[in-house]
Motif scaffolding. Structure first.
Motif, PDB file in Angstrom:
ATOM      1  N   MET A   1     -19.055   7.003 -10.701  1.00  0.00           N
ATOM      2  CA  MET A   1     -17.890   6.357 -11.325  1.00  0.00           C
ATOM      3  C   MET A   1     -16.687   6.521 -10.403  1.00  0.00           C
ATOM      4  O   MET A   1     -16.370   7.619  -9.960  1.00  0.00           O
ATOM      5  CB  MET A   1     -17.598   7.009 -12.685  1.00  0.00           C
ATOM      6  N   LYS A   2     -16.006   5.441 -10.138  1.00  0.00           N
ATOM      7  CA  LYS A   2     -14.848   5.479  -9.264  1.00  0.00           C
ATOM      8  C   LYS A   2     -13.581   5.380 -10.099  1.00  0.00           C
ATOM      9  O   LYS A   2     -13.491   4.568 -11.015  1.00  0.00           O
ATOM     10  CB  LYS A   2     -14.907   4.338  -8.253  1.00  0.00           C
ATOM     11  N   VAL A   3     -12.630   6.215  -9.770  1.00  0.00           N
ATOM     12  CA  VAL A   3     -11.387   6.260 -10.547  1.00  0.00           C
ATOM     13  C   VAL A   3     -10.214   5.944  -9.628  1.00  0.00           C
ATOM     14  O   VAL A   3     -10.163   6.402  -8.487  1.00  0.00           O
ATOM     15  CB  VAL A   3     -11.181   7.646 -11.192  1.00  0.00           C
ATOM     16  N   LEU A   4      -9.295   5.201 -10.132  1.00  0.00           N
ATOM     17  CA  LEU A   4      -8.099   4.824  -9.377  1.00  0.00           C
ATOM     18  C   LEU A   4      -6.932   5.685  -9.824  1.00  0.00           C
ATOM     19  O   LEU A   4      -6.633   5.782 -11.012  1.00  0.00           O
ATOM     20  CB  LEU A   4      -7.782   3.351  -9.635  1.00  0.00           C
ATOM     21  N   TYR A   5      -6.264   6.364  -8.897  1.00  0.00           N
ATOM     22  CA  TYR A   5      -5.118   7.197  -9.217  1.00  0.00           C
ATOM     23  C   TYR A   5      -3.887   6.654  -8.496  1.00  0.00           C
ATOM     24  O   TYR A   5      -3.874   6.562  -7.272  1.00  0.00           O
ATOM     25  CB  TYR A   5      -5.334   8.644  -8.760  1.00  0.00           C
ATOM     26  N   ILE A   6      -2.883   6.294  -9.253  1.00  0.00           N
ATOM     27  CA  ILE A   6      -1.585   5.939  -8.676  1.00  0.00           C
ATOM     28  C   ILE A   6      -0.519   6.585  -9.536  1.00  0.00           C
ATOM     29  O   ILE A   6      -0.544   6.465 -10.763  1.00  0.00           O
ATOM     30  CB  ILE A   6      -1.369   4.422  -8.611  1.00  0.00           C
ATOM     31  N   PHE A   7       0.393   7.290  -8.920  1.00  0.00           N
ATOM     32  CA  PHE A   7       1.442   7.993  -9.651  1.00  0.00           C
ATOM     33  C   PHE A   7       2.791   7.447  -9.221  1.00  0.00           C
ATOM     34  O   PHE A   7       3.060   7.291  -8.033  1.00  0.00           O
ATOM     35  CB  PHE A   7       1.404   9.499  -9.367  1.00  0.00           C
ATOM     36  N   LEU A   8       3.640   7.149 -10.176  1.00  0.00           N
ATOM     37  CA  LEU A   8       5.019   6.738  -9.891  1.00  0.00           C
ATOM     38  C   LEU A   8       5.931   7.829 -10.417  1.00  0.00           C
ATOM     39  O   LEU A   8       5.918   8.140 -11.603  1.00  0.00           O
ATOM     40  CB  LEU A   8       5.349   5.412 -10.574  1.00  0.00           C
ATOM     41  N   PHE A   9       6.700   8.428  -9.531  1.00  0.00           N
ATOM     42  CA  PHE A   9       7.584   9.515  -9.913  1.00  0.00           C
ATOM     43  C   PHE A   9       9.024   9.027  -9.965  1.00  0.00           C
ATOM     44  O   PHE A   9       9.525   8.469  -8.997  1.00  0.00           O
ATOM     45  CB  PHE A   9       7.479  10.676  -8.914  1.00  0.00           C
ATOM     46  N   CYS A  10       9.691   9.209 -11.099  1.00  0.00           N
ATOM     47  CA  CYS A  10      11.090   8.847 -11.251  1.00  0.00           C
ATOM     48  C   CYS A  10      11.805   9.988 -11.938  1.00  0.00           C
ATOM     49  O   CYS A  10      11.220  10.692 -12.754  1.00  0.00           O
ATOM     50  CB  CYS A  10      11.259   7.592 -12.117  1.00  0.00           C
TER      51      CYS A  10
ATOM     52  N   GLU B   1       1.921   8.608  -4.791  1.00  0.00           N
ATOM     53  CA  GLU B   1       1.131   9.724  -4.294  1.00  0.00           C
ATOM     54  C   GLU B   1      -0.348   9.447  -4.486  1.00  0.00           C
ATOM     55  O   GLU B   1      -0.758   8.869  -5.492  1.00  0.00           O
ATOM     56  CB  GLU B   1       1.523  10.999  -5.049  1.00  0.00           C
ATOM     57  N   GLY B   2      -1.145   9.882  -3.546  1.00  0.00           N
ATOM     58  CA  GLY B   2      -2.585   9.658  -3.589  1.00  0.00           C
ATOM     59  C   GLY B   2      -3.055   9.221  -2.220  1.00  0.00           C
ATOM     60  O   GLY B   2      -2.270   9.177  -1.267  1.00  0.00           O
ATOM     61  N   PRO B   3      -4.330   8.898  -2.071  1.00  0.00           N
ATOM     62  CA  PRO B   3      -4.826   8.417  -0.778  1.00  0.00           C
ATOM     63  C   PRO B   3      -4.029   7.195  -0.327  1.00  0.00           C
ATOM     64  O   PRO B   3      -3.891   6.223  -1.063  1.00  0.00           O
ATOM     65  CB  PRO B   3      -6.288   8.049  -1.084  1.00  0.00           C
ATOM     66  N   GLY B   4      -3.465   7.274   0.854  1.00  0.00           N
ATOM     67  CA  GLY B   4      -2.653   6.186   1.354  1.00  0.00           C
ATOM     68  C   GLY B   4      -1.276   6.124   0.724  1.00  0.00           C
ATOM     69  O   GLY B   4      -0.588   5.106   0.811  1.00  0.00           O
ATOM     70  N   GLY B   5      -0.846   7.215   0.082  1.00  0.00           N
ATOM     71  CA  GLY B   5       0.443   7.239  -0.593  1.00  0.00           C
ATOM     72  C   GLY B   5       1.611   7.091   0.372  1.00  0.00           C
ATOM     73  O   GLY B   5       1.500   7.369   1.564  1.00  0.00           O
ATOM     74  N   PHE B   6       2.720   6.649  -0.151  1.00  0.00           N
ATOM     75  CA  PHE B   6       3.905   6.440   0.681  1.00  0.00           C
ATOM     76  C   PHE B   6       5.130   6.405  -0.222  1.00  0.00           C
ATOM     77  O   PHE B   6       5.023   6.362  -1.452  1.00  0.00           O
ATOM     78  CB  PHE B   6       3.788   5.133   1.478  1.00  0.00           C
ATOM     79  N   ASP B   7       6.309   6.442   0.385  1.00  0.00           N
ATOM     80  CA  ASP B   7       7.538   6.270  -0.384  1.00  0.00           C
ATOM     81  C   ASP B   7       8.460   5.321   0.376  1.00  0.00           C
ATOM     82  O   ASP B   7       8.361   5.195   1.596  1.00  0.00           O
ATOM     83  CB  ASP B   7       8.225   7.614  -0.656  1.00  0.00           C
ATOM     84  N   PHE B   8       9.347   4.661  -0.366  1.00  0.00           N
ATOM     85  CA  PHE B   8      10.237   3.701   0.263  1.00  0.00           C
ATOM     86  C   PHE B   8      11.421   3.440  -0.654  1.00  0.00           C
ATOM     87  O   PHE B   8      11.412   3.777  -1.839  1.00  0.00           O
ATOM     88  CB  PHE B   8       9.507   2.385   0.565  1.00  0.00           C
ATOM     89  N   TRP B   9      12.463   2.843  -0.100  1.00  0.00           N
ATOM     90  CA  TRP B   9      13.644   2.432  -0.856  1.00  0.00           C
ATOM     91  C   TRP B   9      13.608   0.916  -1.016  1.00  0.00           C
ATOM     92  O   TRP B   9      13.264   0.191  -0.092  1.00  0.00           O
ATOM     93  CB  TRP B   9      14.930   2.841  -0.145  1.00  0.00           C
TER      94      TRP B   9
END
Length: 232
Positions: free
Chosen positions: A1-10, A210-218
């Protein structure tokens, strides 16, 4: 089973601090200190015999995370201010008229804000609310006794930190909305920002993923659409 994780931090904030000048007025016959950030109340008070002592500090006109409401009450030529719901209700039970919430203080120390004291003089039945050493010294010389710190205010309207401006984080408010679509192919995230002095169309948002290939930007956009690979 493959799970997708994406987190948005505010950062979660109710509203931005919107520091407004607070004027102190004093009635020499009634022995009453009166505080307001509503300019319309000042000439009315002056006509009633109050002397305008000018701006003494700043509190916010907007509720914000970590704030305390300032309740104003009135009875027998005495204005009474408190951040305590219990004190407010006790005052009402003792004949005071509740005049509502007139501002918001920071509840805890921090951000270089100044302690907001309450002083009381029994003989004149007068409460005063100083925030500077000079005003405190004057009140104590007049026989006022301290009733402690009841919140924290800004002395220059900057909200602390010495920056002089309320247009910088952490004063920006964030209201994240759950993704409108969440599947293995597309994720769209929306958010709404508010700031005390910047139009919403000019706001910049700092987005962190955050996660595999995570990044941040404005970005000045208030949405983000991702097409991640399954499991990434």
């Amino acid at each position: 089973m493959k799970v997708l994780y994406i987190f948005l931090f505010c950062s979660m904030v109710i509203f931005a601090q919107n520091w407004q000048p607070v004027y102190e007025l004093y009635h020499p016959t009634w022995y009453d200190h009166f505080y307001t950030s509503n300019p319309a109340e000042i000439p009315i008070a002056v006509q009633m015999g109050y002397t305008n002592n000018g701006i003494v500090y700043y509190w916010s006109s907007e509720n914000f995370a970590g704030s305390a409401s300032v309740f104003r009450l009135w009875h027998d030529f005495d204005h009474f201010y408190t951040t305590s719901v219990l004190e407010r209700d006790n005052a009402v039970n003792n004949g005071y008229t509740y005049e509502g919430v007139i501002g918001f203080l920071q509840a805890q120390a921090g951000n270089d804000l100044a302690p907001w004291y309450r002083y009381y003089k029994t003989v004149q039945d007068d409460h005063a609310y100083p925030a500077t050493a000079g005003k405190i010294a004057w009140l104590e010389a007049q026989g006022y006794a301290s009733e402690g710190v009841h919140g924290y205010v800004s002395l220059d309207g900057s909200g602390g930190g010495g920056g002089g401006g309320t247009n910088q984080p952490p004063n920006a408010a964030w209201n994240p909305v759950p993704p409108t679509e969440f599947n293995f192919e597309e994720i769209t995230i929306h958010w709404v920002g508010e700031d005390d002095s910047t139009p919403v169309e000019q706001l910049w948002y700092h987005v962190q993923l955050e996660g595999p290939g995570g990044f941040d930007f404005w970005t000045m956009s208030n949405s983000l659409t991702c097409w991640p690979a399954v499991g990434q």
